[in-house]
Design a protein around this motif. Sequence first.
Motif, PDB file in Angstrom:
ATOM      1  N   VAL A 189      23.230  33.542  69.575  1.00 43.48           N
ATOM      2  CA  VAL A 189      24.409  34.374  69.844  1.00 43.48           C
ATOM      3  C   VAL A 189      24.027  35.842  69.879  1.00 43.48           C
ATOM      4  CG1 VAL A 189      26.651  35.120  68.951  1.00 43.48           C
ATOM      5  CG2 VAL A 189      26.023  32.699  68.865  1.00 43.48           C
ATOM      6  N   ARG A 190      23.206  36.256  68.926  1.00 42.38           N
ATOM      7  CA  ARG A 190      22.792  37.664  68.861  1.00 42.38           C
ATOM      8  C   ARG A 190      22.015  38.090  70.098  1.00 42.38           C
ATOM      9  NH1 ARG A 190      17.921  38.532  65.073  1.00 42.38           N
ATOM     10  NH2 ARG A 190      16.915  37.904  67.039  1.00 42.38           N
ATOM     11  N   ASP A 191      20.981  37.327  70.438  1.00 47.27           N
ATOM     12  CA  ASP A 191      20.124  37.729  71.550  1.00 47.27           C
ATOM     13  C   ASP A 191      20.836  37.620  72.893  1.00 47.27           C
ATOM     14  OD1 ASP A 191      18.136  38.287  69.790  1.00 47.27           O
ATOM     15  OD2 ASP A 191      16.928  36.511  70.197  1.00 47.27           O
ATOM     16  N   SER A 192      21.606  36.564  73.106  1.00 42.84           N
ATOM     17  CA  SER A 192      22.317  36.425  74.377  1.00 42.84           C
ATOM     18  C   SER A 192      23.392  37.493  74.523  1.00 42.84           C
ATOM     19  CB  SER A 192      22.944  35.036  74.491  1.00 42.84           C
ATOM     20  OG  SER A 192      23.878  34.812  73.450  1.00 42.84           O
ATOM     21  N   THR A 193      23.982  37.894  73.406  1.00 45.61           N
ATOM     22  CA  THR A 193      25.002  38.943  73.454  1.00 45.61           C
ATOM     23  C   THR A 193      24.380  40.292  73.777  1.00 45.61           C
ATOM     24  OG1 THR A 193      26.477  37.811  71.899  1.00 45.61           O
ATOM     25  CG2 THR A 193      26.715  40.202  72.102  1.00 45.61           C
ATOM     26  N   ILE A 194      23.334  40.660  73.066  1.00 48.95           N
ATOM     27  CA  ILE A 194      22.735  41.984  73.254  1.00 48.95           C
ATOM     28  C   ILE A 194      22.036  42.090  74.601  1.00 48.95           C
ATOM     29  CG2 ILE A 194      21.022  43.611  72.367  1.00 48.95           C
ATOM     30  CD1 ILE A 194      21.623  42.583  69.576  1.00 48.95           C
ATOM     31  N   ASN A 248      14.245  46.947  70.324  1.00 49.41           N
ATOM     32  CA  ASN A 248      14.227  47.412  71.710  1.00 49.41           C
ATOM     33  C   ASN A 248      15.275  46.705  72.568  1.00 49.41           C
ATOM     34  OD1 ASN A 248      12.662  45.006  71.430  1.00 49.41           O
ATOM     35  ND2 ASN A 248      11.786  45.356  73.448  1.00 49.41           N
ATOM     36  N   TYR A 249      15.818  45.575  72.077  1.00 55.88           N
ATOM     37  CA  TYR A 249      16.879  44.908  72.806  1.00 55.88           C
ATOM     38  C   TYR A 249      18.125  45.797  72.893  1.00 55.88           C
ATOM     39  CZ  TYR A 249      14.401  40.416  72.798  1.00 55.88           C
ATOM     40  OH  TYR A 249      13.503  39.415  73.025  1.00 55.88           O
ATOM     41  N   VAL A 250      18.369  46.568  71.848  1.00 52.96           N
ATOM     42  CA  VAL A 250      19.524  47.476  71.850  1.00 52.96           C
ATOM     43  C   VAL A 250      19.316  48.569  72.891  1.00 52.96           C
ATOM     44  CG1 VAL A 250      20.876  49.092  70.469  1.00 52.96           C
ATOM     45  CG2 VAL A 250      20.009  46.987  69.425  1.00 52.96           C
ATOM     46  N   LEU A 297      11.810  44.937  84.776  1.00 54.12           N
ATOM     47  CA  LEU A 297      11.163  46.208  84.461  1.00 54.12           C
ATOM     48  C   LEU A 297      11.004  46.416  82.962  1.00 54.12           C
ATOM     49  CD1 LEU A 297      10.125  48.975  85.464  1.00 54.12           C
ATOM     50  CD2 LEU A 297      12.486  49.796  85.314  1.00 54.12           C
ATOM     51  N   LEU A 298      12.057  46.108  82.187  1.00 55.67           N
ATOM     52  CA  LEU A 298      12.071  46.447  80.774  1.00 55.67           C
ATOM     53  C   LEU A 298      11.687  45.299  79.861  1.00 55.67           C
ATOM     54  CD1 LEU A 298      15.348  48.588  80.678  1.00 55.67           C
ATOM     55  CD2 LEU A 298      12.989  49.387  80.832  1.00 55.67           C
TER      56      LEU A 298
END
Length: 243
Positions: free
Chosen positions: A76-81, A181-183, A240-241
Amino acid sequence: MSNLGKYLIFLSTLFRNREKLKVYMNLVFAECIDIGISSLLIVAIVSTFLGAVTCVQTASNMDNPFVPQYIISLIVRDSTILEMGPTITCVVLAGKVGSNIAGQLGTMRITEQIDALEVMGINSSSYLVLPKVVAAMVTFPMLVTMACFLAIMGGYVAGWLTGAITPQEYIQGLQFSFKGNYVFFALTKSVVFAFLVTTIASYQGFFTKGGAYEVGKASTSAVTNSCIAILVADYLLAQLLVG
């Protein structure tokens, strides 16, 4: 000339013969309220339920006893961010903000208000469009940040109410292997999407010809083209990121 060429020329006019900074400051503040404050409710509703649905559906597919439950909140966290927070939120905003901008500028065009500004020697594209672009690039990251927080909270509440995951396990998953870095990636996407939504919608509305029917078509085209541009930019930014 192609539409892309006309769009790029339109972007170049935003920075010519600008008004005084004080004039733009007042316009930007007004647009921040119009774009940001008025979008809080729809963003809050959509993001909360997206997080709740993601948590419940992920839990229903986690039938392997060897997989720890905290993986649910990690997903949930990773898919959301990474995706749902910036992309889905900006697609929703493209429908709300983009159609509003295109309709507003289209109405001003067919009622000759834009022509009146140009007769007075004012760069109408810079005066009308640039504050919207700046306001969106300021407010979209704030809305995306709120959307990510509410989506994660929505997943927390849904997991707790349905018994799919305990609050302790949910928090453990949120803290597990977090990448800051996801943020940055999410905020970068929101700024790029804000620029695309406002400029594409402004371009569609600014060059509207005809009457009320054409204004409606311009609003529809603004939403459609903005959503396509968001999805294409989403892929390119991911390569790219992250890729």
